[in-house]
Design a protein around this motif. Structure first.
Motif, PDB file in Angstrom:
ATOM      1  N   LYS A 133       0.843  -1.186   0.000  1.00 45.12           N
ATOM      2  CA  LYS A 133       0.000   0.000   0.000  1.00 45.12           C
ATOM      3  C   LYS A 133       0.882   1.240   0.000  1.00 45.12           C
ATOM      4  O   LYS A 133       1.985   1.233   0.559  1.00 45.12           O
ATOM      5  CB  LYS A 133      -0.908   0.020   1.234  1.00 45.12           C
ATOM      6  CG  LYS A 133      -2.096  -0.923   1.157  1.00 45.12           C
ATOM      7  CD  LYS A 133      -3.192  -0.321   0.288  1.00 45.12           C
ATOM      8  CE  LYS A 133      -4.481  -1.107   0.398  1.00 45.12           C
ATOM      9  NZ  LYS A 133      -5.581  -0.466  -0.346  1.00 45.12           N
ATOM     10  N   TRP A 151      -4.811   3.396   6.939  1.00 46.74           N
ATOM     11  CA  TRP A 151      -4.402   2.114   6.385  1.00 46.74           C
ATOM     12  C   TRP A 151      -5.251   0.984   6.959  1.00 46.74           C
ATOM     13  O   TRP A 151      -5.747   0.120   6.231  1.00 46.74           O
ATOM     14  CB  TRP A 151      -2.924   1.896   6.702  1.00 46.74           C
ATOM     15  CG  TRP A 151      -2.257   0.765   5.978  1.00 46.74           C
ATOM     16  CD1 TRP A 151      -2.850  -0.174   5.179  1.00 46.74           C
ATOM     17  CD2 TRP A 151      -0.868   0.459   5.988  1.00 46.74           C
ATOM     18  NE1 TRP A 151      -1.916  -1.056   4.695  1.00 46.74           N
ATOM     19  CE2 TRP A 151      -0.693  -0.680   5.175  1.00 46.74           C
ATOM     20  CE3 TRP A 151       0.232   1.025   6.607  1.00 46.74           C
ATOM     21  CZ2 TRP A 151       0.558  -1.257   4.973  1.00 46.74           C
ATOM     22  CZ3 TRP A 151       1.476   0.458   6.399  1.00 46.74           C
ATOM     23  CH2 TRP A 151       1.645  -0.668   5.590  1.00 46.74           C
ATOM     24  N   GLU A 190      -8.658   0.104   5.585  1.00 47.80           N
ATOM     25  CA  GLU A 190      -8.720  -0.512   4.264  1.00 47.80           C
ATOM     26  C   GLU A 190      -8.336  -1.985   4.262  1.00 47.80           C
ATOM     27  O   GLU A 190      -8.255  -2.587   3.195  1.00 47.80           O
ATOM     28  CB  GLU A 190      -7.776   0.231   3.305  1.00 47.80           C
ATOM     29  CG  GLU A 190      -8.091   1.710   3.145  1.00 47.80           C
ATOM     30  CD  GLU A 190      -7.086   2.419   2.250  1.00 47.80           C
ATOM     31  OE1 GLU A 190      -6.152   1.746   1.776  1.00 47.80           O
ATOM     32  OE2 GLU A 190      -7.235   3.625   2.037  1.00 47.80           O
ATOM     33  N   ASP A 191      -8.086  -2.575   5.424  1.00 48.89           N
ATOM     34  CA  ASP A 191      -7.527  -3.922   5.472  1.00 48.89           C
ATOM     35  C   ASP A 191      -8.392  -4.804   6.356  1.00 48.89           C
ATOM     36  O   ASP A 191      -8.753  -4.419   7.470  1.00 48.89           O
ATOM     37  CB  ASP A 191      -6.095  -3.865   6.018  1.00 48.89           C
ATOM     38  CG  ASP A 191      -5.321  -5.141   5.766  1.00 48.89           C
ATOM     39  OD1 ASP A 191      -5.818  -6.209   6.140  1.00 48.89           O
ATOM     40  OD2 ASP A 191      -4.212  -5.071   5.192  1.00 48.89           O
ATOM     41  N   THR A 238     -12.965  -3.789  -5.495  1.00 47.72           N
ATOM     42  CA  THR A 238     -12.460  -4.447  -4.294  1.00 47.72           C
ATOM     43  C   THR A 238     -11.417  -5.469  -4.730  1.00 47.72           C
ATOM     44  O   THR A 238     -11.394  -5.907  -5.885  1.00 47.72           O
ATOM     45  CB  THR A 238     -13.582  -5.152  -3.524  1.00 47.72           C
ATOM     46  OG1 THR A 238     -14.047  -6.276  -4.291  1.00 47.72           O
ATOM     47  CG2 THR A 238     -14.740  -4.202  -3.252  1.00 47.72           C
ATOM     48  N   HIS A 261      -9.436  -6.345   0.497  1.00 51.58           N
ATOM     49  CA  HIS A 261      -9.553  -4.898   0.618  1.00 51.58           C
ATOM     50  C   HIS A 261     -10.914  -4.435   0.092  1.00 51.58           C
ATOM     51  O   HIS A 261     -11.382  -4.921  -0.943  1.00 51.58           O
ATOM     52  CB  HIS A 261      -8.443  -4.190  -0.170  1.00 51.58           C
ATOM     53  CG  HIS A 261      -7.087  -4.388   0.423  1.00 51.58           C
ATOM     54  ND1 HIS A 261      -5.919  -4.284  -0.325  1.00 51.58           N
ATOM     55  CD2 HIS A 261      -6.705  -4.688   1.681  1.00 51.58           C
ATOM     56  CE1 HIS A 261      -4.883  -4.512   0.463  1.00 51.58           C
ATOM     57  NE2 HIS A 261      -5.327  -4.762   1.670  1.00 51.58           N
ATOM     58  N   ILE A 321     -14.188   1.890  -0.668  1.00 51.25           N
ATOM     59  CA  ILE A 321     -14.576   2.841   0.384  1.00 51.25           C
ATOM     60  C   ILE A 321     -15.041   4.138  -0.260  1.00 51.25           C
ATOM     61  O   ILE A 321     -14.352   4.707  -1.108  1.00 51.25           O
ATOM     62  CB  ILE A 321     -13.397   3.125   1.340  1.00 51.25           C
ATOM     63  CG1 ILE A 321     -12.955   1.839   2.039  1.00 51.25           C
ATOM     64  CG2 ILE A 321     -13.782   4.182   2.370  1.00 51.25           C
ATOM     65  CD1 ILE A 321     -11.747   2.011   2.929  1.00 51.25           C
ATOM     66  N   GLN A 343     -17.984   1.212   3.596  1.00 52.34           N
ATOM     67  CA  GLN A 343     -17.133   0.146   3.075  1.00 52.34           C
ATOM     68  C   GLN A 343     -17.998  -0.896   2.373  1.00 52.34           C
ATOM     69  O   GLN A 343     -19.056  -1.277   2.885  1.00 52.34           O
ATOM     70  CB  GLN A 343     -16.370  -0.559   4.202  1.00 52.34           C
ATOM     71  CG  GLN A 343     -15.377   0.287   4.965  1.00 52.34           C
ATOM     72  CD  GLN A 343     -14.794  -0.498   6.138  1.00 52.34           C
ATOM     73  OE1 GLN A 343     -15.402  -1.450   6.624  1.00 52.34           O
ATOM     74  NE2 GLN A 343     -13.629  -0.094   6.601  1.00 52.34           N
ATOM     75  N   TRP A 369     -17.280  -4.675   1.152  1.00 52.07           N
ATOM     76  CA  TRP A 369     -16.349  -5.805   1.127  1.00 52.07           C
ATOM     77  C   TRP A 369     -16.925  -6.892   0.230  1.00 52.07           C
ATOM     78  O   TRP A 369     -18.087  -7.271   0.383  1.00 52.07           O
ATOM     79  CB  TRP A 369     -16.162  -6.376   2.530  1.00 52.07           C
ATOM     80  CG  TRP A 369     -15.634  -5.410   3.543  1.00 52.07           C
ATOM     81  CD1 TRP A 369     -16.345  -4.491   4.248  1.00 52.07           C
ATOM     82  CD2 TRP A 369     -14.286  -5.279   3.965  1.00 52.07           C
ATOM     83  NE1 TRP A 369     -15.526  -3.800   5.086  1.00 52.07           N
ATOM     84  CE2 TRP A 369     -14.255  -4.258   4.943  1.00 52.07           C
ATOM     85  CE3 TRP A 369     -13.090  -5.926   3.633  1.00 52.07           C
ATOM     86  CZ2 TRP A 369     -13.076  -3.873   5.580  1.00 52.07           C
ATOM     87  CZ3 TRP A 369     -11.926  -5.551   4.264  1.00 52.07           C
ATOM     88  CH2 TRP A 369     -11.919  -4.536   5.220  1.00 52.07           C
TER      89      TRP A 369
END
Length: 695
Positions: free
Chosen positions: A148, A208, A211-212, A587, A626, A629, A638, A640
């Motif tokens: 990233k 970060w 996003e994980d 995604t 990921h 977003i 988000q 997913w």
């Protein structure tokens, strides 16, 4: 290329030069210069080896890949234990200078820098790659979680903050020993820089983490996060105690002690990252330097304790009448110290419980019962072991931290309000305290608005009124600092300093509001969809989604992979907002294993998305999930998409072309991001402006 053969020797020589500088006044400056030049030469050489794909060097083979973009190759300089320790040693050495004349003993800062350099040399960042490794694969590849852009910001900022915090150790220990009568200006500057850089580093880490799937949210009291938070709070206590510091004044020892403990906790954070006792989303696999970091932390605490005892017999107490403003600052310092020490205490308890083999409470295992119904028989022992591993009890810690947090808000708001007008301060403090008490007893906005549609532990739901009270106290502080900043800026010559100080406090309160509101009021919906059907789904919080296309490839991207190479599934999604606007994005589902390894059933995938503990269990260095977003003023959303079953079907498997989709909504998250920018900006201005402008 000659350098890989001599690089470790150069690093060791730099460490020895720093060790000489620590114990010898005569060769101090020469040793520091040799150490700094040697370490930065090694760092630059490692960067060149990374950028030129020198996979014949073990460190490059372990952490990099030929297909990576240049910025990620460069970021891998701090992608592993050896490189991180080397870079931290270089930054620490760069902050060394002439030893203060008042301190006649070995310099603690130089000892720490020397220890880091020698440890980096022993870890061998420049040793050759074994021939059998090269025969097995051209390179191992980068941990997919680290691929990233934030790798360029988060890690270096945190390491720089650690170095500036460690540089506080020598003046803090000297002050405790009675060798200082007033606090040195350069130590004040170092403390400001440490706090500013750590705040910015934590902010980038939150972006970060959002996003994980290993996190999925901005904070979850990971052991490393807990140690960093404790250091951040002790730095805050340190900064709030600097004003008017004199040796011998009442409670004069607490400010330098906070600085020394903050330095020790940075070493604890580095050690936790490399130790396997606690479950953590931060982990260096196979790292061996944890014992060094814990030893350095213990050494700093030991030096501080000895200096404290020594100073008791050297420093004469000064009778001093404490003013109201000074009392407020001391109470604030005490509250920050309580926050830091409580966080450190819960981290220590997690280590003790792990060492004693105590059973982890069942309430700390959300989703575990559900997962055991879906896990294969051969997987159950591993699953039980993973969920039995101790980490920090974030629920209990959060509940306890609310008390000093409310105190910080009320004391801080009163402190700034009384600087506008004394009577105004007392009137507003009385009103704010009454509002906090009423909200706490009867419940407030969070308790009323909470609908149970999100992911929130019932242990936190039970204290929503207490969280409401902390938000009221934080709002009072924000109003107070805003009023003081505007009033003082009209009168003061140093308007920039006044406004920057106001921004630091105002931004911190906005961040607090954003983090608590978005976490407490979050919502989610889950769906199992057919990829071939692109109808709109969801209708959650006014949002709907659809997956339009799914692209799968096995193209090498420089990340970790197995013998057949990893696959990536990019799902193109569209999100329809409550205003009927349609936005699009993608995604990522990436895995270095077989397409369906360990993913039997959508419930497992939903648990992975919603619970970081299971995501941590399922994690592999070559696997990431990921989300897409959408960031907005009112809420962040988000989407997913876990497409493991669809990937298997497209590769000829028996599963239908299904995907698991989870939609998560975080109201008011923009307050967190805006607050972090404001706080970091104000803190960096204070930290890096000239001493004249900020004094």
């Amino acid at each position: 290329m000659l350098f890989p053969g001599v690089g470790d020797l150069l690093v060791a020589s730099a460490g020895l030069a720093l060790l000489v500088a620590a114990v010898s006044d005569r060769y101090r400056l020469r040793g520091v210069r040799l150490g700094v030049v040697g370490l930065w030469t090694a760092v630059l050489a490692l960067a060149v080896l990374m950028l030129t794909d020198r996979f014949d060097v073990r460190y490059v083979w372990l952490y990099s890949g030929a297909e990576l973009p240049a910025y990620l190759k460069l970021a891998n300089v701090w992608g592993g234990d050896e490189g991180t320790t080397l870079l931290l040693a270089a930054v620490c050495a760069s902050l060394l200078g002439p030893k203060p004349a008042v301190w006649r003993h070995p310099d603690v800062n130089a000892i720490v820098a020397a220890a880091l350099a020698l440890t980096a040399a022993l870890s061998g960042p420049f040793v050759a790659t074994p021939a059998d490794w090269l025969a097995r694969a051209a390179y191992q590849g980068m941990n997919a979680h680290l691929m990233k852009i934030w790798m360029l910001a988060h890690a270096p900022l945190v390491l720089a903050a650690y170095a500036w915090t460690l540089s506080l150790a020598s003046p803090a220990i000297a002050a405790l020993a009675g060798a200082l009568t007033t606090w040195p200006n350069d130590a004040l500057m170092r403390a400001r820089r440490a706090w500013a850089l750590l705040t910015a580093g934590i902010g980038f880490g939150m972006v970060w983490a959002f996003e994980d799937a290993m996190y999925g949210q901005v904070w979850h009291w990971d052991p490393v996060q807990t140690a960093v938070f404790a250091a951040w709070c002790l730095l805050g206590a340190h900064l709030h105690g600097i004003a008017g510091w004199r040796a011998g004044r009442p409670t004069w020892r607490w400010m330098p002690l906070a600085g020394a403990l903050a330095a020790a906790l940075t070493m604890v954070a580095m050690g936790v990252t490399r130790h396997e006792a606690l479950a953590s989303s931060h982990r260096y696999i196979g790292a061996t330097s944890s014992s060094l970091y814990f030893s350095l932390a213990g050494l700093l605490v030991l030096f501080a304790g000895v200096a404290w005892m020594y100073g008791m017999h050297r420093v004469t107490s000064i009778p001093l009448r404490i003013g109201v403003a000074a009392s407020a600052l001391r109470l604030t310092q005490l509250a920050f110290a309580m926050l830091g020490l409580l966080a450190g205490g819960y981290l220590a308890w997690a280590f003790i419980a792990s060492a004693k083999g105590l059973p982890r409470p069942e309430e700390l295992k959300p989703f575990f019962a559900t997962l055991t119904n879906w896990a294969r028989g051969s997987e159950l022992p591993a699953l039980r072991t993973a969920f039995a591993q101790w980490d920090v009890d974030g629920y209990a810690l959060a509940r306890v931290l609310l008390f000093p947090l409310i105190g910080v808000g009320l004391i801080g708001g009163w402190f700034f309000m009384r600087r506008v007008a004394t009577r105004l301060g007392w009137i507003t403090l009385t009103l704010a305290s009454l509002v906090c008490a009423v909200v706490w007893s009867d419940g407030g906005m969070l308790a009323r608005e909470y609908s149970g549609t999100g992911v929130l532990s019932q242990q936190i739901v039970a204290v929503l009124p207490r969280i409401d009270a902390s938000l009221i106290a934080g709002g009072y502080l924000a109003i107070g600092v805003f009023a003081w900043s505007i009033n003082a800026a009209r009168k003061a010559a140093a308007r920039g300093y006044v406004l920057a100080l106001g921004l630091v406090h105002l931004g911190a309160m906005l961040s607090l509001w954003g983090a608590l509101l978005s976490t407490a009021l979050n919502g989610y919906s889950q769906h199992v969809i057919d990829i071939s059907n692109d109808n709109w789904r969801g209708e959650h919080h006014g949002y709907a989604f659809r997956v339009t296309t799914l692209d799968i490839d096995r193209t090498a991207d420089g990340g970790r992979r197995d013998g057949k190479g990893s696959f990536r599934a990019l799902a193109q999604v569209e999100l329809r907002t409550p205003s009927q606007e349609v936005i699009g994005g993608e995604t990522l589902y990436r895995d270095a294993r077989a397409a369906v390894a360990g993913y039997a059933g959508p419930v497992r995938q939903i648990c992975e998305i919603l619970d970081y503990r299971y995501a941590r269990y399922a994690n592999q260095p070559g696997y990431v999930l990921h989300p897409f977003i959408d960031r907005g003023w009112g809420r962040d959303v988000q989407v997913w998409v876990s497409t493991s079953a669809a990937v298997a079907a497209l590769e000829g498997g028996a599963q239908p072309e299904q995907a698991v989709v989870v939609l998560r909504v975080f109201p008011f998250a923009s307050l967190l991001w805006i607050g972090l920018v404001i706080t970091s900006g104000g803190a960096l201005w204070l930290a890096f402006r000239s001493r004249k402008e900020t004094s």
